[in-house]
Design an enzyme around this catalytic site. Structure first.
Site, PDB file in Angstrom:
ATOM      1  N   ASP A 297      51.559 -13.148  11.528  1.00 57.86           N
ATOM      2  CA  ASP A 297      50.718 -11.686  12.145  1.00 57.86           C
ATOM      3  C   ASP A 297      51.553 -11.086  12.647  1.00 57.86           C
ATOM      4  O   ASP A 297      52.607 -11.469  12.937  1.00 57.86           O
ATOM      5  CB  ASP A 297      49.373 -12.179  12.652  1.00 57.86           C
ATOM      6  CG  ASP A 297      48.203 -10.999  12.577  1.00 57.86           C
ATOM      7  OD1 ASP A 297      48.705 -10.055  12.101  1.00 57.86           O
ATOM      8  OD2 ASP A 297      47.155 -11.401  12.919  1.00 57.86           O
TER       9      ASP A 297
HETATM   10  C1  BGC Z   1      46.040  -8.081  12.333  1.00 54.33           C
HETATM   11  C2  BGC Z   1      46.030  -8.505  10.840  1.00 54.33           C
HETATM   12  C3  BGC Z   1      46.808  -7.505   9.908  1.00 54.33           C
HETATM   13  C4  BGC Z   1      48.009  -7.093  10.510  1.00 54.33           C
HETATM   14  C5  BGC Z   1      48.745  -6.031   9.858  1.00 54.33           C
HETATM   15  C6  BGC Z   1      47.408  -7.474  13.062  1.00 54.33           C
HETATM   16  O1  BGC Z   1      47.166  -6.871  14.035  1.00 54.33           O
HETATM   17  O2  BGC Z   1      45.752  -9.344  13.149  1.00 54.33           O
HETATM   18  O3  BGC Z   1      44.810  -8.941  10.502  1.00 54.33           O
HETATM   19  O4  BGC Z   1      46.565  -7.706   8.553  1.00 54.33           O
HETATM   20  O5  BGC Z   1      47.934  -6.425  11.825  1.00 54.33           O
HETATM   21  O6  BGC Z   1      48.218  -5.070   9.666  1.00 54.33           O
END
Ligand code: BGC
Length: 773
Positions: A297
């Site tokens: 993440d």
């Molecule tokens: C979120 C994810 C997301 C990623 C990319 C993160 O802050 O937790 O769910 O896919 O950002 O945008």
């Protein structure tokens, strides 16, 4: 279920017997093997053309090129130099010209010409925005998730994306947690059905097809249960809970062939999600044989670092399982994280980490292999570029048939929570007053994670209502402003009653009233936990004022989480939970309010009476002092006169009535490896056509580990004409009547199993069967 021996010691002793087996993998010895060692599967892969192409490519790659391949950059980070160096992936870039530009640099100017994988958060639509996932789960119809994912995949692929960060399948028992909106609610079985359906919808049987993308199931794992419901917070739980409640939707995605998995921000039992060898490697890659890649993440790798005395500019640190950035990179890669999002430790320090032995060449090659595998399967080497003309053609998006699908999905996702005196449906021939801060709103209807959806495309409630009931009026009463982060500003949320008199006058001038209230879209999803989950501001007072007019009215709720609404329940004759319905919001609300669509949704999550009850969920374990409001020394709150939530999991009304028969079984006893089939007859006993969701719950009353009071093991949504019946059939096996122990094994014990059939988690028609040795 009854065991002849019931102590934990006895269970442990039985571990060696065939009585207890690991879930899905007979040769558990395999779990101790390194992924890098040769296996029969590896050898079979050697004959696979994709594997041969990967082998040939990896042989030619330098260490530097391999370290680039495991790097994922954001739209704001990517430069020509990165593309030329052979960066592996880019996310959040959705401009087709820019995508083609960087792809051209990667393909034509990098030494090996490996294409970039472009990814985006298409969560409930790219441009054609569907209901938020919690809403879609309320349909209890996985087809809704599948169609949403398929349309989202086509629109995403049209601009040059080949990976979406969806489905989000985090089971959660905490409505304070803002991200509960992104998943399928509190139940692992329902979440699993939607998880598989969304993977099927996004990927189809071959995600190299021009309208398909690689899916990425997230957030691995147990991110849905942060302490206090505060986003990113600590999770701590037993192995059996992890396996029975949180892992199943991920397993369902893997079984459906998901291409990638996103590891989570939170720590689980002290180990950060992207540095967790047990979950990423032992369970996901070895036990489940997942052969795609794990993406971290956003800065989750950097967040494993201890925070230095002076906070780094990018602020990403905290868990403290790694001393510094390079160690964070090493820890993540060696735990099983294959692609690093935003932070660049593996790329930047990988060469030194290889020299010091902190990372192994075999692990790096494995990560590269997994990423290349997805790129080959995605057909990126054959078709790296996007058709810009098509990507810029407005006719490629939000087609009439896609809009129709979004409208149908939104209608199917609405839950009729209350409907006394048949207040709904209303007659469009009567004069309707639409009142409330969300009554003529487009922005919030799209919900959080709106992809590239545009407010102007969304149909407001008033627009939808007016299309059917042309004399309708609109009066806001008060306003809801989607506050800029970080804090919710009370002044933005229906803070004054100055507009209430006008709303009352509008109600008095009408025959019937629709009150549109709830949250803004920014109040849920990431970094949007709330400690108070009631209706914000003076919205309840607005409802009270309308009630005092004596006009028939229905409250339509827009929100991304269960709200504590006992006062709404006490005042409103009818309540329709619409969630955030997406681009066709107003039309779908009008469909349901005026009876063109008979609501058939059911709650995928319990609605507490008060936030103090959280966590409150239907599939909880029993206690030695079950709740009883007439008693003191029992598990209850002394200031509440209920043991229950306001609305239970599986609850949802209809404009017609149904009968769901007791389950009938094809046998009364079954061996632990056998199957038992339950059938139930669903009959529409009312006078209009409608949908009912037949639900089957299981309870194991005597087991070596205390089992949930009930858990969902089967559901089917059926559409029935008045008087019509349909038989639904559920086949149960060890996966349903077994449970996990704290060694991660699926345990199937002999004894009695209870089944309850009905139309909510309160189902009370009971049958039993016996599991034999
Ligand atoms: C979120 C994810 C997301 C990623 C990319 C993160 O802050 O937790 O769910 O896919 O950002 O945008």
């Amino acid at each position: 279920m009854k065991r002849t021996v019931t102590t934990l010691t006895a269970v442990a002793a039985a571990a060696a017997l065939p009585f207890i087996q690991p879930h899905s993998l007979p040769d558990r010895a395999d779990a101790s093997r390194s992924t890098q060692q040769s296996t029969a599967a590896d050898q079979a892969r050697g004959r696979d053309p994709v594997e041969r192409r990967i082998d040939a490519l990896i042989r030619r790659m330098t260490t530097t090129e391999k370290l680039q391949q495991v790097q994922l950059l954001s739209d704001g980070q990517i430069t020509d130099a990165d593309a030329k160096a052979g960066v592996g992936g880019v996310f959040s870039l959705t401009d087709p010209d820019k995508i083609n530009h960087f792809q051209k640099v990667a393909v034509e100017q990098s030494r090996l010409g490996i294409p970039i994988l472009f990814a985006f958060d298409t969560i409930h639509g790219y441009r054609t925005i569907f209901p938020v996932p919690l809403g879609a789960a309320s349909s209890f119809d996985p087809k809704v998730g599948e169609i949403d994912a398929a349309i989202g995949a086509r629109e995403s692929a049209t601009v040059g994306l080949k990976q979406v960060y969806s489905p989000m399948v985090d089971v959660s028992h905490d409505p304070r947690w803002g991200r509960i909106v992104e998943g399928g609610g509190e139940d692992p079985f329902l979440n699993s059905a939607f998880s598989a359906a969304r993977v099927r919808g996004a990927q189809g049987s071959d995600y190299s097809k021009p309208d398909k993308v690689a899916a990425s199931v997230k957030h691995f794992v147990a991110y849905g249960q942060p302490e206090g419901g505060r986003d990113y917070n600590t999770t701590d739980m037993s192995e059996r809970r992890l396996r029975d409640l949180y892992l199943p939707p991920f397993k369902a995605a893997v079984d459906a062939g998901v291409a990638s998995v996103m590891c989570s921000f939170n720590s689980l039992n002290g180990v950060p999600g992207c540095a967790n060898h047990e979950t990423e490697t032992d369970i996901l890659k070895k036990e489940w044989r997942f052969d795609g890649f794990v993406v971290s993440d956003y800065t989750a790798v950097a967040e494993t670092r201890a925070c230095p005395p002076v906070m780094p500019a990018e602020g990403s640190c905290g868990h403290g399982t790694a001393a510094d950035g390079p160690s964070a990179g090493a820890q993540a890669l060696m735990a099983g994280t294959d692609q690093e999002m935003v932070s660049t430790y593996v790329r930047d320090y990988g060469a030194g980490l290889l020299r010091s032995g902190d990372i192994s060449r075999a692990r790096l090659d494995d990560a590269v292999r997994r990423i290349l595998r997805v790129k080959f399967r995605a057909g990126l080497f054959e078709n790296p570029y996007v058709d810009v003309a098509k990507a810029k053609d407005p006719a490629s998006f939000l087609t009439p048939s896609d809009r129709a699908a979004a409208r149908k999905a939104a209608g199917e996702s609405m839950v009729l929570l209350k409907n006394s005196s048949a207040t709904l449906p209303m007659s469009p021939a009567k004069k309707t007053a639409v009142i409330g801060p969300l009554g003529d709103d487009q922005h919030n209807m799209l919900g959080p994670w709106w992809g590239r959806g545009e407010d102007k495309d969304a149909v407001s409630v008033y627009t939808g209502v007016k299309a059917v009931s042309p004399t309708a009026t609109y009066t806001p009463g008060c306003t809801l402003v989607d506050s800029e982060p970080p804090n919710i500003k009370p002044t933005d949320y229906c803070a004054t009653d100055a507009g209430f008199d006008a709303a009352v006058a509008a109600a008095q001038a009408a025959d019937q009233v629709i009150i549109a209230v709830g949250e803004t879209r920014g109040m849920s999803a990431e970094a949007a936990s709330r400690s108070d989950i009631s209706l914000p501001g003076l919205q309840q007072q607005l409802i009270d004022r309308i009630k005092a007019t004596g006009k028939p009215f229905a409250v339509v709720l827009f929100n991304g989480r269960p709200l504590t609404i006992p006062e709404v329940d006490a005042t409103a004759p009818a309540i329709l939970e619409a969630w955030f319905p997406g681009v066709e919001a107003g039309n779908a609300v009008a469909d349901v309010v005026f009876g063109k669509v008979n609501p058939g949704g059911k709650l995928p999550v319990s609605f507490p009476v008060t936030v103090g009850q959280v966590p409150i969920y239907y599939n909880h374990e029993p206690t030695g002092r079950p709740c009883d409001i007439g008693q003191k020394y029992v598990s209850r709150y002394r200031d509440l006169d209920t043991c229950d939530p306001l609305y239970s999991f599986g609850h949802g009304l209809s404009y017609t009535t149904f009968d769901v028969s007791a389950p009938r079984l094809d046998r009364t006893s079954v061996s632990r490896n056998g199957k038992v089939t339950a059938t139930m007859t669903v009959t529409n006993t009312g006078s209009v056509a409608g949908d009912e969701v037949a639900q089957l719950y299981l309870h194991d009353p005597v087991a070596s580990l205390s089992q949930p009071v009930r858990r969902l093991v089967g559901f089917e949504r059926v559409t029935l004409a008045p008087g019509q019946s349909k038989v639904v059939r559920f086949t149960l096996d060890r996966g349903a009547f077994g449970f996990h122990d704290n060694d991660g094994r699926l345990v199937v014990e002999p004894g009695t199993i209870e089944l309850y059939g009905g139309s909510s988690s309160k189902a009370d028609k009971k049958v039993t069967f016996t599991v034999t040795r």
